[in-house]
Design a protein around this motif. Structure first.
Motif, short mmCIF file in Angstrom:
data_model
loop_
_atom_site.label_atom_id
_atom_site.label_comp_id
_atom_site.label_asym_id
_atom_site.label_seq_id
_atom_site.Cartn_x
_atom_site.Cartn_y
_atom_site.Cartn_z
N GLY A 182 0.82 -1.21 0.00
CA GLY A 182 0.00 0.00 0.00
C GLY A 182 0.85 1.26 0.00
N PHE A 183 1.92 1.23 0.80
CA PHE A 183 2.83 2.36 0.84
C PHE A 183 3.48 2.57 -0.52
CE2 PHE A 183 7.31 3.60 1.08
CZ PHE A 183 7.17 4.90 1.51
N LEU A 184 4.01 1.50 -1.12
CA LEU A 184 4.69 1.62 -2.41
C LEU A 184 3.75 2.13 -3.50
CD1 LEU A 184 7.03 -1.49 -2.45
CD2 LEU A 184 7.69 0.91 -2.31
N THR A 185 2.51 1.64 -3.48
CA THR A 185 1.53 2.09 -4.47
C THR A 185 1.30 3.59 -4.33
OG1 THR A 185 0.46 -0.07 -4.49
CG2 THR A 185 -0.83 1.78 -5.31
N ALA A 186 1.11 4.06 -3.10
CA ALA A 186 0.89 5.49 -2.88
C ALA A 186 2.14 6.29 -3.18
CB ALA A 186 0.45 5.72 -1.43
N PHE A 187 3.31 5.77 -2.80
CA PHE A 187 4.56 6.48 -3.00
C PHE A 187 4.86 6.66 -4.49
CE2 PHE A 187 9.19 6.52 -3.59
CZ PHE A 187 9.52 7.64 -2.83
#
Length: 119
Positions: free
Chosen positions: A91-96
């Motif tokens: 989720g973090f990587l997708t948002a980042f």
């Protein structure tokens, strides 16, 4: 307070310390005045507080960090993932990344990191 949690001003101070250490406390005050606009008492207050938390040491007017930059970065990045993404690294990587495209070199590096983490 968490062991490696730093407030913004403390992090800026630590970046200077990591760059210069070991450094004479007088020189550290001069650099903090130049780069951060701090007066001498402000630098010594931050130094004392970080010393009380076991993050820095001021011995015989020589200041050193007792925690590595990588330890602080690891703590801070894990805290962001936990707080903002319920612990979800995907989720973090997708948002980042958003709509940003990775270069081939970046993609290869991420693959290598993931492979190392799963061993």
């Amino acid at each position: 307070m968490e062991p490696y949690k730093l407030f913004d001003a403390e992090y800026r101070f630590m970046n200077i310390l990591w760059e210069l250490e070991p450094v004479n406390s007088t020189q550290l005050c001069r650099v903090c005045q130049q780069r951060l606009g701090w007066k001498k008492p402000t630098t010594y207050t931050v130094l004392r507080k970080l010393g009380e938390r076991g993050l820095v040491q001021n011995r015989d007017a020589t200041v050193t960090a007792l925690v590595k930059r990588e330890q602080v970065q690891q703590y801070e990045s894990q805290a962001v993932v936990e707080k903002a993404f319920d612990g979800s690294l995907p989720g973090f990587l997708t948002a980042f990344l958003g709509k940003k495209k990775l270069t081939q070199a970046e993609a290869e590096e991420l693959k290598r990191i993931i492979e190392e983490a799963t061993k």
